[in-house]
Motif scaffolding. Structure first.
Motif, PDB file in Angstrom:
ATOM      1  N   ARG A  61       0.817  -1.216   0.000  1.00 18.65           N
ATOM      2  CA  ARG A  61       0.000   0.000   0.000  1.00 18.65           C
ATOM      3  C   ARG A  61       0.850   1.265   0.000  1.00 18.65           C
ATOM      4  O   ARG A  61       0.451   2.281  -0.577  1.00 18.65           O
ATOM      5  CB  ARG A  61      -0.924   0.011   1.232  1.00 18.65           C
ATOM      6  CG  ARG A  61      -2.016  -1.040   1.163  1.00 18.65           C
ATOM      7  CD  ARG A  61      -2.934  -0.926   2.355  1.00 18.65           C
ATOM      8  NE  ARG A  61      -4.035  -1.913   2.283  1.00 18.65           N
ATOM      9  CZ  ARG A  61      -5.002  -2.012   3.174  1.00 18.65           C
ATOM     10  NH1 ARG A  61      -5.020  -1.176   4.237  1.00 18.65           N
ATOM     11  NH2 ARG A  61      -5.956  -2.921   3.037  1.00 18.65           N
ATOM     12  N   ASN A  62       2.030   1.193   0.648  1.00 18.11           N
ATOM     13  CA  ASN A  62       2.844   2.413   0.712  1.00 18.11           C
ATOM     14  C   ASN A  62       3.575   2.673  -0.615  1.00 18.11           C
ATOM     15  O   ASN A  62       4.219   3.706  -0.781  1.00 18.11           O
ATOM     16  CB  ASN A  62       3.846   2.323   1.861  1.00 18.11           C
ATOM     17  CG  ASN A  62       4.800   1.142   1.698  1.00 18.11           C
ATOM     18  OD1 ASN A  62       4.415   0.124   1.150  1.00 18.11           O
ATOM     19  ND2 ASN A  62       6.017   1.300   2.185  1.00 18.11           N
ATOM     20  N   VAL A  63       3.525   1.699  -1.554  1.00 18.49           N
ATOM     21  CA  VAL A  63       4.130   1.914  -2.874  1.00 18.49           C
ATOM     22  C   VAL A  63       3.044   2.441  -3.792  1.00 18.49           C
ATOM     23  O   VAL A  63       2.148   1.695  -4.221  1.00 18.49           O
ATOM     24  CB  VAL A  63       4.720   0.604  -3.435  1.00 18.49           C
ATOM     25  CG1 VAL A  63       5.334   0.866  -4.809  1.00 18.49           C
ATOM     26  CG2 VAL A  63       5.742   0.023  -2.485  1.00 18.49           C
ATOM     27  N   THR A  64       3.093   3.708  -4.076  1.00 22.91           N
ATOM     28  CA  THR A  64       2.040   4.343  -4.872  1.00 22.91           C
ATOM     29  C   THR A  64       2.194   4.020  -6.349  1.00 22.91           C
ATOM     30  O   THR A  64       3.269   3.611  -6.816  1.00 22.91           O
ATOM     31  CB  THR A  64       2.075   5.871  -4.680  1.00 22.91           C
ATOM     32  OG1 THR A  64       3.322   6.361  -5.202  1.00 22.91           O
ATOM     33  CG2 THR A  64       1.952   6.244  -3.217  1.00 22.91           C
ATOM     34  N   LYS A  65       1.120   4.224  -7.065  1.00 28.65           N
ATOM     35  CA  LYS A  65       1.131   4.010  -8.506  1.00 28.65           C
ATOM     36  C   LYS A  65       2.109   4.962  -9.188  1.00 28.65           C
ATOM     37  O   LYS A  65       2.805   4.611 -10.155  1.00 28.65           O
ATOM     38  CB  LYS A  65      -0.288   4.202  -9.049  1.00 28.65           C
ATOM     39  CG  LYS A  65      -0.413   3.952 -10.532  1.00 28.65           C
ATOM     40  CD  LYS A  65      -1.866   4.152 -10.967  1.00 28.65           C
ATOM     41  CE  LYS A  65      -2.005   3.934 -12.461  1.00 28.65           C
ATOM     42  NZ  LYS A  65      -3.410   4.134 -12.921  1.00 28.65           N
ATOM     43  N   GLU A  66       2.167   6.188  -8.664  1.00 28.89           N
ATOM     44  CA  GLU A  66       3.066   7.199  -9.232  1.00 28.89           C
ATOM     45  C   GLU A  66       4.522   6.725  -9.115  1.00 28.89           C
ATOM     46  O   GLU A  66       5.324   6.879 -10.053  1.00 28.89           O
ATOM     47  CB  GLU A  66       2.868   8.529  -8.500  1.00 28.89           C
ATOM     48  CG  GLU A  66       3.756   9.641  -9.066  1.00 28.89           C
ATOM     49  CD  GLU A  66       3.536  10.958  -8.325  1.00 28.89           C
ATOM     50  OE1 GLU A  66       4.233  11.924  -8.691  1.00 28.89           O
ATOM     51  OE2 GLU A  66       2.684  11.002  -7.409  1.00 28.89           O
ATOM     52  N   LYS A  67       4.881   6.125  -7.929  1.00 24.59           N
ATOM     53  CA  LYS A  67       6.251   5.659  -7.734  1.00 24.59           C
ATOM     54  C   LYS A  67       6.574   4.524  -8.693  1.00 24.59           C
ATOM     55  O   LYS A  67       7.631   4.492  -9.321  1.00 24.59           O
ATOM     56  CB  LYS A  67       6.440   5.176  -6.295  1.00 24.59           C
ATOM     57  CG  LYS A  67       6.833   6.263  -5.322  1.00 24.59           C
ATOM     58  CD  LYS A  67       8.234   6.787  -5.686  1.00 24.59           C
ATOM     59  CE  LYS A  67       8.650   7.901  -4.718  1.00 24.59           C
ATOM     60  NZ  LYS A  67       9.905   8.533  -5.153  1.00 24.59           N
ATOM     61  N   LEU A  68       5.634   3.587  -8.800  1.00 20.14           N
ATOM     62  CA  LEU A  68       5.870   2.456  -9.698  1.00 20.14           C
ATOM     63  C   LEU A  68       6.071   2.926 -11.132  1.00 20.14           C
ATOM     64  O   LEU A  68       6.936   2.415 -11.871  1.00 20.14           O
ATOM     65  CB  LEU A  68       4.687   1.494  -9.635  1.00 20.14           C
ATOM     66  CG  LEU A  68       4.604   0.590  -8.390  1.00 20.14           C
ATOM     67  CD1 LEU A  68       3.301  -0.209  -8.390  1.00 20.14           C
ATOM     68  CD2 LEU A  68       5.792  -0.357  -8.336  1.00 20.14           C
ATOM     69  N   CYS A  69       5.239   3.941 -11.529  1.00 18.63           N
ATOM     70  CA  CYS A  69       5.379   4.467 -12.896  1.00 18.63           C
ATOM     71  C   CYS A  69       6.743   5.146 -13.101  1.00 18.63           C
ATOM     72  O   CYS A  69       7.360   5.045 -14.170  1.00 18.63           O
ATOM     73  CB  CYS A  69       4.237   5.435 -13.198  1.00 18.63           C
ATOM     74  SG  CYS A  69       2.630   4.611 -13.355  1.00 18.63           S
ATOM     75  N   GLN A  70       7.187   5.915 -12.069  1.00 16.92           N
ATOM     76  CA  GLN A  70       8.507   6.566 -12.173  1.00 16.92           C
ATOM     77  C   GLN A  70       9.624   5.531 -12.334  1.00 16.92           C
ATOM     78  O   GLN A  70      10.519   5.678 -13.166  1.00 16.92           O
ATOM     79  CB  GLN A  70       8.752   7.435 -10.935  1.00 16.92           C
ATOM     80  CG  GLN A  70       8.082   8.788 -10.953  1.00 16.92           C
ATOM     81  CD  GLN A  70       8.511   9.640  -9.780  1.00 16.92           C
ATOM     82  OE1 GLN A  70       9.002   9.119  -8.792  1.00 16.92           O
ATOM     83  NE2 GLN A  70       8.304  10.941  -9.905  1.00 16.92           N
ATOM     84  N   TRP A  71       9.561   4.483 -11.483  1.00 18.00           N
ATOM     85  CA  TRP A  71      10.609   3.457 -11.562  1.00 18.00           C
ATOM     86  C   TRP A  71      10.588   2.747 -12.921  1.00 18.00           C
ATOM     87  O   TRP A  71      11.633   2.573 -13.554  1.00 18.00           O
ATOM     88  CB  TRP A  71      10.403   2.417 -10.447  1.00 18.00           C
ATOM     89  CG  TRP A  71      10.595   2.970  -9.067  1.00 18.00           C
ATOM     90  CD1 TRP A  71      11.278   4.085  -8.716  1.00 18.00           C
ATOM     91  CD2 TRP A  71      10.072   2.433  -7.851  1.00 18.00           C
ATOM     92  NE1 TRP A  71      11.247   4.300  -7.365  1.00 18.00           N
ATOM     93  CE2 TRP A  71      10.505   3.285  -6.799  1.00 18.00           C
ATOM     94  CE3 TRP A  71       9.269   1.339  -7.526  1.00 18.00           C
ATOM     95  CZ2 TRP A  71      10.170   3.050  -5.463  1.00 18.00           C
ATOM     96  CZ3 TRP A  71       8.964   1.092  -6.201  1.00 18.00           C
ATOM     97  CH2 TRP A  71       9.395   1.939  -5.188  1.00 18.00           C
ATOM     98  N   LEU A  72       9.383   2.382 -13.360  1.00 16.42           N
ATOM     99  CA  LEU A  72       9.256   1.686 -14.638  1.00 16.42           C
ATOM    100  C   LEU A  72       9.717   2.565 -15.795  1.00 16.42           C
ATOM    101  O   LEU A  72      10.423   2.115 -16.711  1.00 16.42           O
ATOM    102  CB  LEU A  72       7.802   1.253 -14.847  1.00 16.42           C
ATOM    103  CG  LEU A  72       7.525   0.461 -16.149  1.00 16.42           C
ATOM    104  CD1 LEU A  72       8.348  -0.814 -16.184  1.00 16.42           C
ATOM    105  CD2 LEU A  72       6.033   0.140 -16.246  1.00 16.42           C
ATOM    106  N   GLY A  73       9.338   3.862 -15.733  1.00 14.30           N
ATOM    107  CA  GLY A  73       9.750   4.786 -16.794  1.00 14.30           C
ATOM    108  C   GLY A  73      11.258   4.969 -16.828  1.00 14.30           C
ATOM    109  O   GLY A  73      11.878   5.058 -17.899  1.00 14.30           O
ATOM    110  N   ALA A  74      11.877   5.033 -15.628  1.00 15.00           N
ATOM    111  CA  ALA A  74      13.335   5.211 -15.571  1.00 15.00           C
ATOM    112  C   ALA A  74      14.051   4.001 -16.168  1.00 15.00           C
ATOM    113  O   ALA A  74      14.991   4.124 -16.961  1.00 15.00           O
ATOM    114  CB  ALA A  74      13.771   5.433 -14.125  1.00 15.00           C
TER     115      ALA A  74
END
Length: 311
Positions: A61-74
């Motif tokens: 739950r503490n891993v937001t969608k925005e964070k996952l998208c940033q990591w995946l995009g990087a």
């Protein structure tokens, strides 16, 4: 909603370089960016190492969608912009190097073929020369054999006429005796000029003379020869093991002239009566030569008087 790029991508300042796809600085930038992203992912998900970044841990739950998208995009950006181009460049470089190696290998094979061809030509040339030489030698041998056969016939004819007289028993005995006597004398040495006294040991006296010219051979049958006379100095004769040792001592005999107390001592071979007479005559001629022509050095060599300029 517009997502921001991950901050780690700001450190990727170098662009892929085709001429140097394995640039160390560029690789270090990519490694640092990836390490920052993975470290951030461990902190957010609460795991201790990269090995625990599993789908279950990322689906918290503490891993937001925005964070996952940033990591995946990087990750996608680094793969598309850096990893894939570098892999493609590396493949092309490997292919180019492989092509160059094949070209060099082809050159080596061609050079080896040239060397083998030259070796074959050299062997062929040598075979021709040896064949020619063999033919020439065979012809020369035949020619020599013909000459020898002719000479042998002439010699045989002449020998048959003189053989009876030449092989008379008395002449054979005289020849054998002469050869045996010459062989015996070849191992003898005569020393002239040594003082003679009643209690002398002639072998010791001879040893001292030879030691003066740095020779210490084994001496045998050492004795005075001739009839003893008052105040006389009979010569001493002794025998060595071989004629080679005699020749070695005779070659050094002239050194006695420069030795104090030995200037009147002479060493000579054991000559026959005829040889002594001839040598005495030659010695008298030498003395006369030295008196009449004092401007040169005169000495006896090979039973001849030799003259040379003084140095």
């Amino acid at each position: 909603m517009v997502l921001k790029e991950h901050s780690c991508l700001l450190g990727l300042t170098d662009q892929p370089d085709y001429d140097d796809p394995f640039n160390a600085r560029h690789a270090e930038q990519v490694q640092r960016a990836m390490s920052n992203i993975l470290t951030e992912m461990c902190v957010v998900t609460g795991v201790k190492s990269y090995d625990f970044l599993t789908p279950d841990n990322l689906n918290k739950r503490n891993v937001t969608k925005e964070k996952l998208c940033q990591w995946l995009g990087a990750f996608a950006h680094m793969m598309n912009r850096f990893a894939n181009p570098h892999l493609q460049m590396a493949v092309e470089h490997c292919e180019n190097i492989s092509a160059e190696l094949l070209a060099e290998e082809k050159k080596v094979i061609e050079l080896q073929s040239s060397v083998i061809e030259l070796q074959s030509k050299v062997i062929e040339k040598r075979t021709e020369e040896l064949s020619f030489l063999k033919t020439a030698v065979q012809e020369e041998v035949k020619s020599v054999q013909g000459v020898v056969q002719t000479e042998l016939k002439s010699y045989s004819s002449a020998l048959s006429k003189t053989c009876a007289a030449a092989l008379a028993p008395k002449k054979i005995c005289a020849a054998v005796k002469n050869v045996a006597e010459k062989e015996d004398r070849s191992r003898n040495v005569i020393v002239y000029g040594l003082e003679e006294c009643n209690d002398e040991t002639v072998e010791d006296e001879v040893g001292k003379v030879l030691a003066t010219i740095e020779e210490k051979p084994i001496i045998r049958d050492c004795c005075r020869v001739g009839v003893r006379k008052p105040n006389g100095k009979r010569p001493i004769k002794f025998t060595l093991r071989s004629s080679d040792m005699v020749n070695q001592i005779l070659s050094k005999a002239k050194l006695l002239r420069a030795k104090e107390g030995y200037s009147n001592i002479y060493i000579s071979p054991d000559r026959t009566v005829e040889e002594r007479r001839a040598y005495k005559k030659l010695w008298e001629q030498l003395q006369l030569k030295r008196k009449t022509d004092s401007g040169k050095v005169h000495y006896i060599k090979n039973n001849k008087i030799v003259s040379a300029d003084k140095t």
